[in-house]
Motif scaffolding. Structure first.
Motif, PDB file in Angstrom:
ATOM      1  N   LYS A 109      -7.182 -23.977 -13.517  1.00  0.00           N
ATOM      2  CA  LYS A 109      -5.732 -23.764 -13.433  1.00  0.00           C
ATOM      3  C   LYS A 109      -5.033 -24.242 -14.699  1.00  0.00           C
ATOM      4  O   LYS A 109      -4.109 -23.584 -15.199  1.00  0.00           O
ATOM      5  CB  LYS A 109      -5.164 -24.523 -12.225  1.00  0.00           C
ATOM      6  CG  LYS A 109      -5.569 -23.975 -10.879  1.00  0.00           C
ATOM      7  CD  LYS A 109      -4.953 -24.824  -9.761  1.00  0.00           C
ATOM      8  CE  LYS A 109      -5.392 -24.363  -8.391  1.00  0.00           C
ATOM      9  NZ  LYS A 109      -4.847 -25.239  -7.319  1.00  0.00           N
ATOM     10  N   GLU A 262      -8.882 -18.504  -9.246  1.00  0.00           N
ATOM     11  CA  GLU A 262      -7.875 -19.501  -9.616  1.00  0.00           C
ATOM     12  C   GLU A 262      -7.210 -19.139 -10.935  1.00  0.00           C
ATOM     13  O   GLU A 262      -5.998 -19.307 -11.097  1.00  0.00           O
ATOM     14  CB  GLU A 262      -8.515 -20.891  -9.715  1.00  0.00           C
ATOM     15  CG  GLU A 262      -8.927 -21.501  -8.395  1.00  0.00           C
ATOM     16  CD  GLU A 262      -7.752 -21.682  -7.442  1.00  0.00           C
ATOM     17  OE1 GLU A 262      -6.650 -22.032  -7.910  1.00  0.00           O
ATOM     18  OE2 GLU A 262      -7.936 -21.458  -6.228  1.00  0.00           O
ATOM     19  N   ILE A 266      -2.698 -17.483 -11.907  1.00  0.00           N
ATOM     20  CA  ILE A 266      -1.727 -17.907 -12.919  1.00  0.00           C
ATOM     21  C   ILE A 266      -1.668 -16.935 -14.086  1.00  0.00           C
ATOM     22  O   ILE A 266      -0.598 -16.645 -14.626  1.00  0.00           O
ATOM     23  CB  ILE A 266      -2.075 -19.326 -13.421  1.00  0.00           C
ATOM     24  CG1 ILE A 266      -2.011 -20.314 -12.255  1.00  0.00           C
ATOM     25  CG2 ILE A 266      -1.150 -19.763 -14.564  1.00  0.00           C
ATOM     26  CD1 ILE A 266      -2.544 -21.685 -12.571  1.00  0.00           C
TER      27      ILE A 266
END
Length: 327
Positions: A109, A262, A266
């Motif tokens: 992340k 993950e 983003i």
């Protein structure tokens, strides 16, 4: 690092309470803060550029080992015996545990967030000349291929081959084939244009994103040792991170899928980026590392470590290919 390095602290406006050794460097405690003194063999201009990047990252909520100015307003400091150093913030924190899924996903992340804020830096870095294009993976793979051929020919000519060399001889053609196919596929992909675009947009690539360079302090993640920052497709960071983590975790398919998921939450990958990532993962990088280390080491003594690394690599191969096929 010798003790004369301690005199470098005198060139900073710090009220030092104590000093200590840490990973071959010297650290110091200043009230509630910590700093680390590191040898540095680059220009003050490069570190001034890093300072711009550090400040921008901190403004965006990142924590990093930001460099500190000395009393003369420079970032590079010279010791009494002529060595050059930089002083950076340091932390009470632990390296990322590469065998802990939670830590790995948190690190993923952070990488995606880092990429998000540093995709187009033409304005931020418009006056910066100290950063340069990073690795062009087409050229890297082509160079590796030539090295594989050189090592293959060298082993073929060896008369009294040891067990490791005989093992290599049996599989060298197969991995040379894999390397050539991956290279050809990369050349046919959109990678070249993406590399050119990254350089034009001054897209920041970490260059060394691994578990040694992300620290956990209980509250968040700290990014350190960013001296290899360059302009290149950010996908290369994800490739390096994913490959190294997967090697450490026996190419655990579930973990690999979670890493990509993950990252996608983003910084979503498009279909072309997936293709390029799969191509890079299909290159037998670990095989090249093993044989390259062997070729450049002392042949007068037999290294069981080489044999162990090759055995481990071959045990993981089916899982590596299975993961790539199911991405």
């Amino acid at each position: 690092m010798n003790e004369k390095a301690l005199t470098v602290f005198d060139q900073y406006n710090l009220k030092i309470n104590s000093t200590y050794r840490i990973k071959g460097n010297y650290g110091c405690n200043v009230e509630k803060e910590k700093y680390i003194l590191q040898e540095y063999n680059n220009s003050n201009e490069k570190m001034a550029a890093m300072k711009i990047l550090y400040n921008y990252m901190e403004d965006k909520g990142f924590i990093c080992d930001c460099v500190i100015e000395n009393n003369e307003g420079n970032y590079v400091t010279i010791s009494e015996d002529g060595y050059t150093y930089i002083l950076k913030k340091w932390f009470n924190a632990e390296e990322c545990n590469v065998n802990n899924e939670g830590s790995i996903l948190a690190g993923t992340k952070k990488l995606a967030a880092f990429h998000n804020i540093l995709r187009d830096n033409r304005e931020l870095l418009k006056d910066v000349r100290a950063f340069h294009p990073g690795k062009n993976m087409e050229k890297v793979f082509e160079r590796h291929n030539r090295e594989i051929t050189t090592i293959k020919n060298y082993i073929k000519k060896r008369k009294n081959k040891n067990f490791f060399e005989m093992s290599l001889q049996d599989i060298m053609d197969e991995y040379k084939k894999q390397a050539v196919i991956a290279t050809d596929n990369l050349l046919k992909s959109t990678y070249a244009s993406r590399f050119e675009e990254a350089v034009l947009m001054k897209t920041i690539n970490h260059g060394c994103y691994n578990h040694h360079n992300i620290l956990f302090d209980g509250e968040g993640i700290i990014m350190v040792n960013m001296s290899k920052i360059n302009y290149a497709p950010q996908l290369q960071d994800l490739y390096d991170w994913l490959r190294k983590v997967m090697e450490k975790n026996n190419w655990n398919i579930s973990l690999g899928n979670k890493i990509i998921e993950e990252y996608n939450k983003i910084n979503p990958l498009n279909s072309e980026e997936y293709t390029i990532l799969k191509i890079m993962l299909s290159y037998p990088e670990k095989f090249w590392k093993i044989i390259n280390y062997y070729y450049n080491s002392n042949k007068a003594w037999y290294s069981e470590k080489n044999e162990e690394k090759l055995t481990q690599f071959l045990k993981q191969e089916n899982l590596r290919h299975k993961f790539i096929e199911n991405m």
